[in-house]
Design a protein around this motif. Sequence first.
Motif, PDB file in Angstrom:
ATOM      1  N   CYS A  57       0.808  -1.219   0.000  1.00  0.00           N
ATOM      2  CA  CYS A  57       0.000   0.000   0.000  1.00  0.00           C
ATOM      3  C   CYS A  57       0.842   1.269   0.000  1.00  0.00           C
ATOM      4  CB  CYS A  57      -0.965  -0.008   1.180  1.00  0.00           C
ATOM      5  SG  CYS A  57      -0.165  -0.069   2.795  1.00  0.00           S
ATOM      6  N   ASN A  58       2.113   1.169   0.442  1.00  0.00           N
ATOM      7  CA  ASN A  58       2.997   2.339   0.459  1.00  0.00           C
ATOM      8  C   ASN A  58       3.827   2.462  -0.815  1.00  0.00           C
ATOM      9  OD1 ASN A  58       4.767   0.214   0.768  1.00  0.00           O
ATOM     10  ND2 ASN A  58       5.689   0.962   2.679  1.00  0.00           N
ATOM     11  N   GLY A  59       3.594   1.584  -1.789  1.00  0.00           N
ATOM     12  CA  GLY A  59       4.320   1.638  -3.050  1.00  0.00           C
ATOM     13  C   GLY A  59       5.518   0.722  -3.132  1.00  0.00           C
ATOM     14  N   GLN A  60       5.806  -0.041  -2.076  1.00  0.00           N
ATOM     15  CA  GLN A  60       6.943  -0.959  -2.096  1.00  0.00           C
ATOM     16  C   GLN A  60       6.654  -2.151  -3.021  1.00  0.00           C
ATOM     17  OE1 GLN A  60       7.941  -2.529   1.753  1.00  0.00           O
ATOM     18  NE2 GLN A  60       9.462  -3.965   0.960  1.00  0.00           N
ATOM     19  N   TYR A  61       7.610  -2.448  -3.880  1.00  0.00           N
ATOM     20  CA  TYR A  61       7.437  -3.526  -4.858  1.00  0.00           C
ATOM     21  C   TYR A  61       7.350  -4.886  -4.177  1.00  0.00           C
ATOM     22  CZ  TYR A  61       8.704  -6.891  -8.503  1.00  0.00           C
ATOM     23  OH  TYR A  61       8.736  -7.979  -9.350  1.00  0.00           O
ATOM     24  N   VAL A  62       6.446  -5.746  -4.695  1.00  0.00           N
ATOM     25  CA  VAL A  62       6.278  -7.100  -4.160  1.00  0.00           C
ATOM     26  C   VAL A  62       6.620  -8.157  -5.205  1.00  0.00           C
ATOM     27  CG1 VAL A  62       4.646  -8.773  -3.184  1.00  0.00           C
ATOM     28  CG2 VAL A  62       4.500  -6.358  -2.530  1.00  0.00           C
ATOM     29  N   ALA A  63       5.969  -8.101  -6.376  1.00  0.00           N
ATOM     30  CA  ALA A  63       6.146  -9.182  -7.343  1.00  0.00           C
ATOM     31  C   ALA A  63       5.694  -8.753  -8.723  1.00  0.00           C
ATOM     32  CB  ALA A  63       5.361 -10.422  -6.904  1.00  0.00           C
ATOM     33  N   THR A  64       6.147  -9.501  -9.720  1.00  0.00           N
ATOM     34  CA  THR A  64       5.698  -9.371 -11.106  1.00  0.00           C
ATOM     35  C   THR A  64       4.909 -10.614 -11.480  1.00  0.00           C
ATOM     36  OG1 THR A  64       7.545  -7.957 -11.777  1.00  0.00           O
ATOM     37  CG2 THR A  64       6.435  -9.204 -13.521  1.00  0.00           C
ATOM     38  N   ILE A  65       3.785 -10.420 -12.148  1.00  0.00           N
ATOM     39  CA  ILE A  65       2.914 -11.527 -12.519  1.00  0.00           C
ATOM     40  C   ILE A  65       2.778 -11.569 -14.033  1.00  0.00           C
ATOM     41  CG2 ILE A  65       0.594 -12.524 -12.269  1.00  0.00           C
ATOM     42  CD1 ILE A  65       0.403 -10.777  -9.675  1.00  0.00           C
ATOM     43  N   GLY A  66       3.112 -12.712 -14.623  1.00  0.00           N
ATOM     44  CA  GLY A  66       2.913 -12.914 -16.045  1.00  0.00           C
ATOM     45  C   GLY A  66       4.053 -12.402 -16.899  1.00  0.00           C
ATOM     46  N   LYS A  67       3.932 -12.670 -18.187  1.00  0.00           N
ATOM     47  CA  LYS A  67       4.872 -12.218 -19.191  1.00  0.00           C
ATOM     48  C   LYS A  67       4.143 -12.176 -20.532  1.00  0.00           C
ATOM     49  CE  LYS A  67       6.518 -16.916 -20.133  1.00  0.00           C
ATOM     50  NZ  LYS A  67       7.700 -17.804 -20.213  1.00  0.00           N
ATOM     51  N   LYS A  68       4.827 -11.721 -21.582  1.00  0.00           N
ATOM     52  CA  LYS A  68       4.180 -11.619 -22.888  1.00  0.00           C
ATOM     53  C   LYS A  68       3.892 -13.004 -23.449  1.00  0.00           C
ATOM     54  CE  LYS A  68       4.664  -9.652 -27.558  1.00  0.00           C
ATOM     55  NZ  LYS A  68       3.331  -9.030 -27.568  1.00  0.00           N
ATOM     56  N   GLY A  69       2.673 -13.189 -23.940  1.00  0.00           N
ATOM     57  CA  GLY A  69       2.291 -14.454 -24.540  1.00  0.00           C
ATOM     58  C   GLY A  69       0.787 -14.581 -24.625  1.00  0.00           C
ATOM     59  N   SER A  70       0.345 -15.726 -25.116  1.00  0.00           N
ATOM     60  CA  SER A  70      -1.090 -15.949 -25.298  1.00  0.00           C
ATOM     61  C   SER A  70      -1.624 -17.110 -24.481  1.00  0.00           C
ATOM     62  CB  SER A  70      -1.392 -16.206 -26.783  1.00  0.00           C
ATOM     63  OG  SER A  70      -0.667 -17.334 -27.254  1.00  0.00           O
ATOM     64  N   PHE A  71      -0.754 -17.789 -23.741  1.00  0.00           N
ATOM     65  CA  PHE A  71      -1.216 -18.887 -22.912  1.00  0.00           C
ATOM     66  C   PHE A  71      -1.812 -18.352 -21.616  1.00  0.00           C
ATOM     67  CE2 PHE A  71       2.132 -20.942 -25.489  1.00  0.00           C
ATOM     68  CZ  PHE A  71       1.323 -21.872 -26.130  1.00  0.00           C
ATOM     69  N   VAL A  72      -2.508 -19.194 -20.903  1.00  0.00           N
ATOM     70  CA  VAL A  72      -3.093 -18.788 -19.625  1.00  0.00           C
ATOM     71  C   VAL A  72      -1.970 -18.358 -18.677  1.00  0.00           C
ATOM     72  CG1 VAL A  72      -4.398 -19.567 -17.618  1.00  0.00           C
ATOM     73  CG2 VAL A  72      -5.081 -20.299 -19.915  1.00  0.00           C
ATOM     74  N   GLY A  73      -2.153 -17.201 -18.042  1.00  0.00           N
ATOM     75  CA  GLY A  73      -1.116 -16.669 -17.171  1.00  0.00           C
ATOM     76  C   GLY A  73      -0.143 -15.744 -17.882  1.00  0.00           C
ATOM     77  N   GLU A  74      -0.332 -15.566 -19.191  1.00  0.00           N
ATOM     78  CA  GLU A  74       0.471 -14.632 -19.966  1.00  0.00           C
ATOM     79  C   GLU A  74      -0.432 -13.505 -20.480  1.00  0.00           C
ATOM     80  OE1 GLU A  74       3.729 -17.888 -21.618  1.00  0.00           O
ATOM     81  OE2 GLU A  74       2.147 -17.152 -22.961  1.00  0.00           O
ATOM     82  N   PHE A  75       0.184 -12.393 -20.891  1.00  0.00           N
ATOM     83  CA  PHE A  75      -0.598 -11.225 -21.287  1.00  0.00           C
ATOM     84  C   PHE A  75      -0.063 -10.624 -22.583  1.00  0.00           C
ATOM     85  CE2 PHE A  75      -0.735 -11.452 -16.637  1.00  0.00           C
ATOM     86  CZ  PHE A  75      -2.104 -11.462 -16.422  1.00  0.00           C
ATOM     87  N   ASN A  76      -0.962  -9.975 -23.292  1.00  0.00           N
ATOM     88  CA  ASN A  76      -0.597  -9.190 -24.463  1.00  0.00           C
ATOM     89  C   ASN A  76      -1.407  -7.889 -24.405  1.00  0.00           C
ATOM     90  OD1 ASN A  76       0.299  -8.204 -26.882  1.00  0.00           O
ATOM     91  ND2 ASN A  76      -0.564  -9.833 -28.143  1.00  0.00           N
ATOM     92  N   GLY A  77      -0.835  -6.909 -23.715  1.00  0.00           N
ATOM     93  CA  GLY A  77      -1.529  -5.643 -23.515  1.00  0.00           C
ATOM     94  C   GLY A  77      -2.543  -5.691 -22.393  1.00  0.00           C
ATOM     95  N   PRO A  78      -2.132  -6.029 -21.156  1.00  0.00           N
ATOM     96  CA  PRO A  78      -3.088  -6.023 -20.042  1.00  0.00           C
ATOM     97  C   PRO A  78      -3.616  -4.622 -19.779  1.00  0.00           C
ATOM     98  CG  PRO A  78      -0.843  -6.197 -19.212  1.00  0.00           C
ATOM     99  CD  PRO A  78      -0.764  -6.337 -20.709  1.00  0.00           C
ATOM    100  N   ARG A  79      -4.905  -4.528 -19.513  1.00  0.00           N
ATOM    101  CA  ARG A  79      -5.548  -3.223 -19.267  1.00  0.00           C
ATOM    102  C   ARG A  79      -6.263  -3.237 -17.914  1.00  0.00           C
ATOM    103  NH1 ARG A  79      -4.030   1.085 -22.701  1.00  0.00           N
ATOM    104  NH2 ARG A  79      -3.586   0.236 -24.751  1.00  0.00           N
ATOM    105  N   GLY A  80      -7.598  -3.041 -17.947  1.00  0.00           N
ATOM    106  CA  GLY A  80      -8.337  -2.875 -16.704  1.00  0.00           C
ATOM    107  C   GLY A  80      -8.230  -4.059 -15.757  1.00  0.00           C
TER     108      GLY A  80
END
Length: 336
Positions: free
Chosen positions: A249-272
């Motif tokens: 909540c204070n802006g401290q980084y925790v983790a990155t989720i996903g990467k570029k791709g089309s499989f489940v758990g991957e993203f191509n232009g994540p938005r809302g």
Amino acid sequence: AILALGTYWSVQHSESDLIWSTFCCVYAVFNSTINSVTDLKQFAMTHYSLIQNYPYGTYGNGSRCITSFGASGDGGDDLNWPWYCDVNNVGDFVIADTMNNRIQTFQTSTYRASLQPYYGSEKSPLFGVKSVKSSGIPGTNLVVANTDAQEVCLLRADYAKGEINLVNSFGKGFFQEPTDVCVQRGTGNIVVVDTCLHQVSIHTQSGMLLGFCQQDNFNMSQPSAVAISPTGDIFVSDTGNNCLRQFKCNGQYVATIGKKGSFVGEFNGPRGIAFDQRGYMFVADEFNNRIQMISPDLRHFTNAVTNLPLPKGVAANKNLLVTAAASDGFAKVYHP
């Protein structure tokens, strides 16, 4: 060899369910058409819905569209490039009607506009507004990213009178492209995504800067959306990097989720991004034409809705509201 490849693929895609990987591999042994990792991936994704209705959530590939509303135009119930959306404090949908420069409110019982569209005031008119979120701040129940005016607006909707009024605005001279906003529970602080500046900042209700969501090991690229989880963490769509970023909540980084791709758990232009009351996260995966659902422990992914033309926004109550920003943009409601 196929068993090893299948297990590797399963683990690489954040699926710890060995029942599924074993099923794929056993099937592959008896199916002469599966001769490579590519064949195995294709089979797994094609048949993924067989196990993706596991009891981690009630949405799945079987979600059906129960209504579509918001014909293209500028009339009372019309939409023109609807961007982000939310569920307000009385359970209705609010939508940033971007090219009509207004906020629209739709009753979930009728999917008709329930308030006069809000265009802003003489003091702070709306220009290219891209986001509206329920606030929970006393005296203010909506917060808006007034994008082309380069400011954030706090609004008070009076549902008895059917009107919305400006309470406060801030950010001129600080923001360049405020694209999305959300409000932290408890403190009422406002988190703002500025896509042009590639930054996510935290402000008081009066606009005082409290800090940034950032990490020294990476730079966000065109972040476009933000949401607060039930535990208070901040989740950002790092759209240019095709992933989600999690912060305290204070802006401290925790983790990155996903990467570029089309499989489940991957993203191509994540938005809302949206959370439902159970803590499940929904992400508009724009160029994969789908809404992905992520379990509260961030370990399980599934396609909540597929075959969507470039979805931008998502909001969750007992149903899912999905918006797409285009001249013939739509608002669609899905039910599990």
